[in-house]
Structure formats: C-alpha cells, structure tokens
Design a protein around this motif. Structure first.
Motif, PDB file in Angstrom:
ATOM      1  N   LEU A  27      55.521  34.495  30.652  1.00  0.00           N
ATOM      2  CA  LEU A  27      54.862  33.347  31.270  1.00  0.00           C
ATOM      3  C   LEU A  27      53.618  32.956  30.481  1.00  0.00           C
ATOM      4  N   SER A  28      52.871  33.936  30.027  1.00  0.00           N
ATOM      5  CA  SER A  28      51.668  33.656  29.251  1.00  0.00           C
ATOM      6  C   SER A  28      52.015  32.929  27.956  1.00  0.00           C
ATOM      7  N   GLY A  29      53.036  33.402  27.255  1.00  0.00           N
ATOM      8  CA  GLY A  29      53.456  32.729  26.035  1.00  0.00           C
ATOM      9  C   GLY A  29      53.897  31.304  26.291  1.00  0.00           C
ATOM     10  N   THR A  30      54.605  31.105  27.405  1.00  0.00           N
ATOM     11  CA  THR A  30      55.057  29.753  27.757  1.00  0.00           C
ATOM     12  C   THR A  30      53.876  28.827  28.034  1.00  0.00           C
ATOM     13  N   VAL A 132      44.666  38.868  31.735  1.00  0.00           N
ATOM     14  CA  VAL A 132      44.934  38.710  30.308  1.00  0.00           C
ATOM     15  C   VAL A 132      46.085  37.738  30.078  1.00  0.00           C
ATOM     16  N   ALA A 133      47.048  37.721  30.969  1.00  0.00           N
ATOM     17  CA  ALA A 133      48.208  36.834  30.801  1.00  0.00           C
ATOM     18  C   ALA A 133      47.873  35.383  31.127  1.00  0.00           C
ATOM     19  N   LEU A 134      47.138  35.160  32.203  1.00  0.00           N
ATOM     20  CA  LEU A 134      46.982  33.812  32.737  1.00  0.00           C
ATOM     21  C   LEU A 134      45.538  33.321  32.766  1.00  0.00           C
ATOM     22  N   GLY A 135      44.593  34.170  32.425  1.00  0.00           N
ATOM     23  CA  GLY A 135      43.197  33.819  32.532  1.00  0.00           C
ATOM     24  C   GLY A 135      42.734  32.828  31.483  1.00  0.00           C
ATOM     25  N   SER A 136      41.546  32.285  31.710  1.00  0.00           N
ATOM     26  CA  SER A 136      41.043  31.218  30.859  1.00  0.00           C
ATOM     27  C   SER A 136      40.737  31.688  29.440  1.00  0.00           C
ATOM     28  N   ILE A 399      42.272  33.330  36.769  1.00  0.00           N
ATOM     29  CA  ILE A 399      43.610  32.732  36.709  1.00  0.00           C
ATOM     30  C   ILE A 399      43.556  31.252  37.063  1.00  0.00           C
ATOM     31  N   ALA A 400      42.766  30.899  38.066  1.00  0.00           N
ATOM     32  CA  ALA A 400      42.617  29.480  38.423  1.00  0.00           C
ATOM     33  C   ALA A 400      42.048  28.690  37.254  1.00  0.00           C
ATOM     34  N   ALA A 401      41.033  29.233  36.601  1.00  0.00           N
ATOM     35  CA  ALA A 401      40.448  28.546  35.443  1.00  0.00           C
ATOM     36  C   ALA A 401      41.461  28.440  34.310  1.00  0.00           C
ATOM     37  N   GLY A 402      42.294  29.454  34.154  1.00  0.00           N
ATOM     38  CA  GLY A 402      43.322  29.406  33.117  1.00  0.00           C
ATOM     39  C   GLY A 402      44.355  28.329  33.356  1.00  0.00           C
ATOM     40  N   ILE A 403      44.794  28.189  34.588  1.00  0.00           N
ATOM     41  CA  ILE A 403      45.792  27.159  34.915  1.00  0.00           C
ATOM     42  C   ILE A 403      45.204  25.764  34.703  1.00  0.00           C
ATOM     43  N   VAL A 404      43.948  25.582  35.103  1.00  0.00           N
ATOM     44  CA  VAL A 404      43.278  24.296  34.875  1.00  0.00           C
ATOM     45  C   VAL A 404      43.198  24.003  33.381  1.00  0.00           C
ATOM     46  N   ALA A 405      42.916  25.022  32.592  1.00  0.00           N
ATOM     47  CA  ALA A 405      42.812  24.830  31.145  1.00  0.00           C
ATOM     48  C   ALA A 405      44.147  24.427  30.542  1.00  0.00           C
TER      49      ALA A 405
END
Length: 451
Positions: A27-30, A132-136, A399-405
C-alpha cells in the motif's frame, strides 16, 4: 525484575503484526506512485542527479553541467537511475520514481522487522510500521528526488545486521555490516559518521548470555576490523576525487550559520519528527515542541534506567549495559548523526538543517521513542495504557497527514518553493526570452548554483 531489551530472546517468534507488514508495504508503494502522478519534486540536488543520469545514458560518464567529472555527490543514485532507464522504457525521472517506490517498500519491511525485534507490545509494532508505511515523512520523501530516505533505509539494514551479530557473533554479519556502511557512502557522504559510531558500539557490546566478559583484544579486533572494511570503498572513492579536483568530497564552502543557530534548527526538527510536513514554517513552535519532547524522553528514560537495574548494579553500569544493547545502538546512531550534522553545518555551507538533511536520525529516534513507550510498565501498571494512547494519537496524526500529502501531491502541489518540476519553473522555461538566448552564451543566475 522487569524484562529489558538486553534480555529479549523471542524476536523470531511469530507476531500478529507480521500479517500486516507486506500489505502495508504494498500500500505504501502504491501511495508513493499515486503521489507522483503529476511528477516527482526536484530540488537543486535532484537536478544534479538527473543531469548526471542523463550523462551516463549518453555515455559521457559521471558528470553534469556544473561538474566535469562529478565529485560533489556520491555516484550510486544517478547510476541506479541511469541503469534502470537503460533496461526499461522509463526515463531517468521515471526511474527515480520507481526507485523511490522500491525504497519505500523496503523501508516498511525492514522497519517492521526492526520493531518486532525490539518491542514486546505488538500493537506498538503495528503502529510504528503503519506510520512508516503511510505517514507524512515517507510520503514526502517518496515524492522527492533525493537520496536521504534511501540512506536511512540502509542504516536500518545496518542495525538489523549488527543485532544479528550481537546474537550470533558470526564474522559474516560483521562483514555484511561493513559492506552496507561502505555502500551507504555512495548514497551520502555523511555515511562516514557510521564508522566511529558502530566501532564504539562494538567496543562496549557485552557478551551474549551469561558468558565471561569479552576480552579487550577481541573487542578491539572486531571494532577495528569493521572500521577497516567499512572504510575501504570510501577511501578509494575519496582518493579518486582528490586526484580529480584536489578535494575528497567535492568543492565545499564555509558556513555562514554558527553552532547556536544550527542547534536551534536541530531542536525544531526533532519537534517536527513527531509530525513531519505539518506547519513547516512554524520553527519556533516546533522548537518548543522539540524541547518538551526531549525533556520528557530524558526524564522517563532516566526513571526506566533506575527501575530496570539488576541487583547491586550501579547506574553507570546500567547505562553502559544500555549503550551496549539495541537501544544504545539506536541512540548512538540518532544522536550521533544530529551531533555530526551540527558540526558539518557549522563549518560547511549547506541548506538549513531540516527534515531532509536530518532524515537519517528520524527512524532510529522513532524506534527509541517506541521502545520508551514499550518499557513504561516498569514505572507502574498505569503507564503502559497512557503510553499506548499517546502512540495511537501520534500514529493517527501522522497517517492522516500522509494521506493528505498523497492527495495534494497527486493534484500538483509544488511541495516547496524550489521545486524545478513545478508549474512555476515550467512557465519560466517556456519564456521566449530564455529561448532567445544565443547558443553557447554564458548565462549568469542569482540561484546558488545557476540552475
């Protein structure tokens, strides 16, 4: 007596978090691929890497428009970009995106392996892996043509190999660690800091189990042997550079920023480590957060040290035993890198110390923070629950910040002002005045390196 990290022997047992490691990595790579749909962010260094990769593809060797041949940057990343572009339909920029994706997947897998090796509470393992996978931080570096994240992942691999050596004391693990450190030098010259840090850790590393103390001669042989092997390739490359332009790591210039200002930047960045990429311009706020976080960590850490002493063990002996364990290795790597960069930035002109330049300290210090939370049970029954709440809030915010990014980058957010792949620079390059400059004409720029 409370179980402590120097005594764990169950890290090879199956954990519930194991089932999530590969899906999170995929998922992180995607998400990194999605964030780069509009193109990867390219700063000054990224322009140099791309131009060097183009030169390699043309058969002109390691050089670019400001250096003939290349010495100021290590050669591995542009070489990988050119090699991947050579054997695939990708151009060098596409190759950089593919490499970032591969590094991201590797980061998730390796950090999960490290956390499951260190932590008792599998919930903390999963939270750290998910960050690490989904974070900003990961999403941001996955969108940046730069080597800092790749170097950080190699550092995690070095830690894992050294912990294997700590458990088994096999010479091949020590050779592998030295080889990885040598390899990391070709991603970032800053890898040289790893050699004295690891050598020091090997000197204070206690014997496995209840063995008699390691002989001083053996400690010196292991630390010295590692240092010699780890420096072979860097020395060869630096001698090559010196033969070309009289420098060991390319031309450098004096710093205009002193130790105090750089120390403030480091403290602010430590605060930003808690939630990378959010409110980046609020350095004073993050400096306060950094001070509070460091004080809290030190206070809790000292209390844990006292609470986990063996019968009759002095505080000094407990500290030495901590430093010779996994926690000590991570602390030495994280704090050692921050100290090294304080010196480097105070003597050499570089960009301001920030999340990018200090990224190699992020993963070791993050692991230390989770270790601290994992061991809070030694302070009383109420502490683990409090720590888990804090960890969940931290992970959720990251994770929320990562998804927004991901969404912002995919929609064309320029990320930073000096992004040469942004619409601003596209308009500059499309300016008829630029096209009207005669070929071969000397062009001057107010940018630092005339990009």
């Amino acid at each position: 007596m409370t179980t402590i990290d120097e005594m764990h022997d169950h890290h090879d047992a199956a954990r519930r978090s194991d089932r999530w490691a590969l899906p999170l990595a995929a998922l992180s790579g995607t998400l990194v691929l999605v964030s780069n749909l509009g193109g990867i962010a390219v700063g000054d260094d990224g322009v140099g890497y791309r131009a060097t990769a183009d030169s390699l593809l043309r058969g002109d060797g390691l050089q670019y428009f400001l250096e003939h041949p290349l010495t100021v940057w290590p050669p591995l990343w542009p070489s990988l970009m050119a090699g991947l572009a050579k054997v695939t339909p990708l151009d060098p920029v596409g190759a950089a995106i593919a490499l970032n994706t591969a590094v991201t997947v590797a980061a998730v897998v390796l950090v999960h392996r490290l956390l499951r090796r260190l932590l008792d509470d599998d919930r903390l393992v999963l939270l750290g892996t998910a960050v690490v996978a989904l974070g900003s931080s990961t999403i941001g570096f996955g969108h940046l043509l730069m080597t800092d994240f790749a170097f950080s992942v190699v550092v995690v691999a070095v830690v894992l190999v050294l912990l294997r050596f700590r458990d088994r004391r096999d010479i091949w693990s020590l050779i592998a660690a030295a080889a990885l450190v040598g390899l990391s030098f070709f991603l970032r010259y800053a890898a040289l800091y790893l050699i004295p840090i690891v050598a020091l850790w090997l000197l204070i590393l206690p014997p496995p189990g209840a063995e008699t103390p390691r002989r001083f001669g053996r400690r010196v042989a292991e630390a010295g042997g590692f240092a010699v092997l780890a420096t072979l390739a860097p020395i060869a490359w630096m001698l090559r550079n010196h033969a070309l332009d009289g420098t060991f790591t390319g031309p450098r210039y004096p710093s205009e920023r002193g130790p105090v200002g750089n120390a403030v930047d480091i403290v602010a960045t430590v605060g930003k480590f808690l939630l990378p990429g959010v409110a980046n311009g609020r350095d004073r706020l993050w400096a306060v957060v950094g001070v509070v976080a460091v004080i809290a960590a030190v206070v809790l850490g000292v209390r844990l040290l006292v609470a986990t002493r063996l019968d009759g063990e002095s505080v000094a002996a407990r500290v030495l035993r901590l430093l010779g364990g996994p926690t000590g290795l991570l602390l030495l790597l994280g704090v050692g890198y921050l100290t090294y960069m304080l010196y480097v930035r105070s003597t050499t002109a570089l960009n301001r110390l920030d999340l990018r330049l200090l990224e190699p300290a992020y993963l070791p210090l993050m692991a230390c923070g989770l270790l601290l939370v994992d061991r809070l049970g030694a302070l009383g029954p109420a502490w683990p629950g409090r720590g888990l709440i804090v960890a969940r809030v931290w992970a959720g915010a990251n994770i929320a910040a990562g998804i927004v990014a991901v969404v912002a980058f995919a929609m064309g957010n320029p990320y930073f002002d000096g992004n040469y792949s942004s619409d601003t620079f596209d308009r500059v390059r499309a300016n008829p005045a630029v096209a009207a400059v005669p070929e071969g004409c000397r062009v001057l720029s107010n940018l630092p390196n005339a990009l």
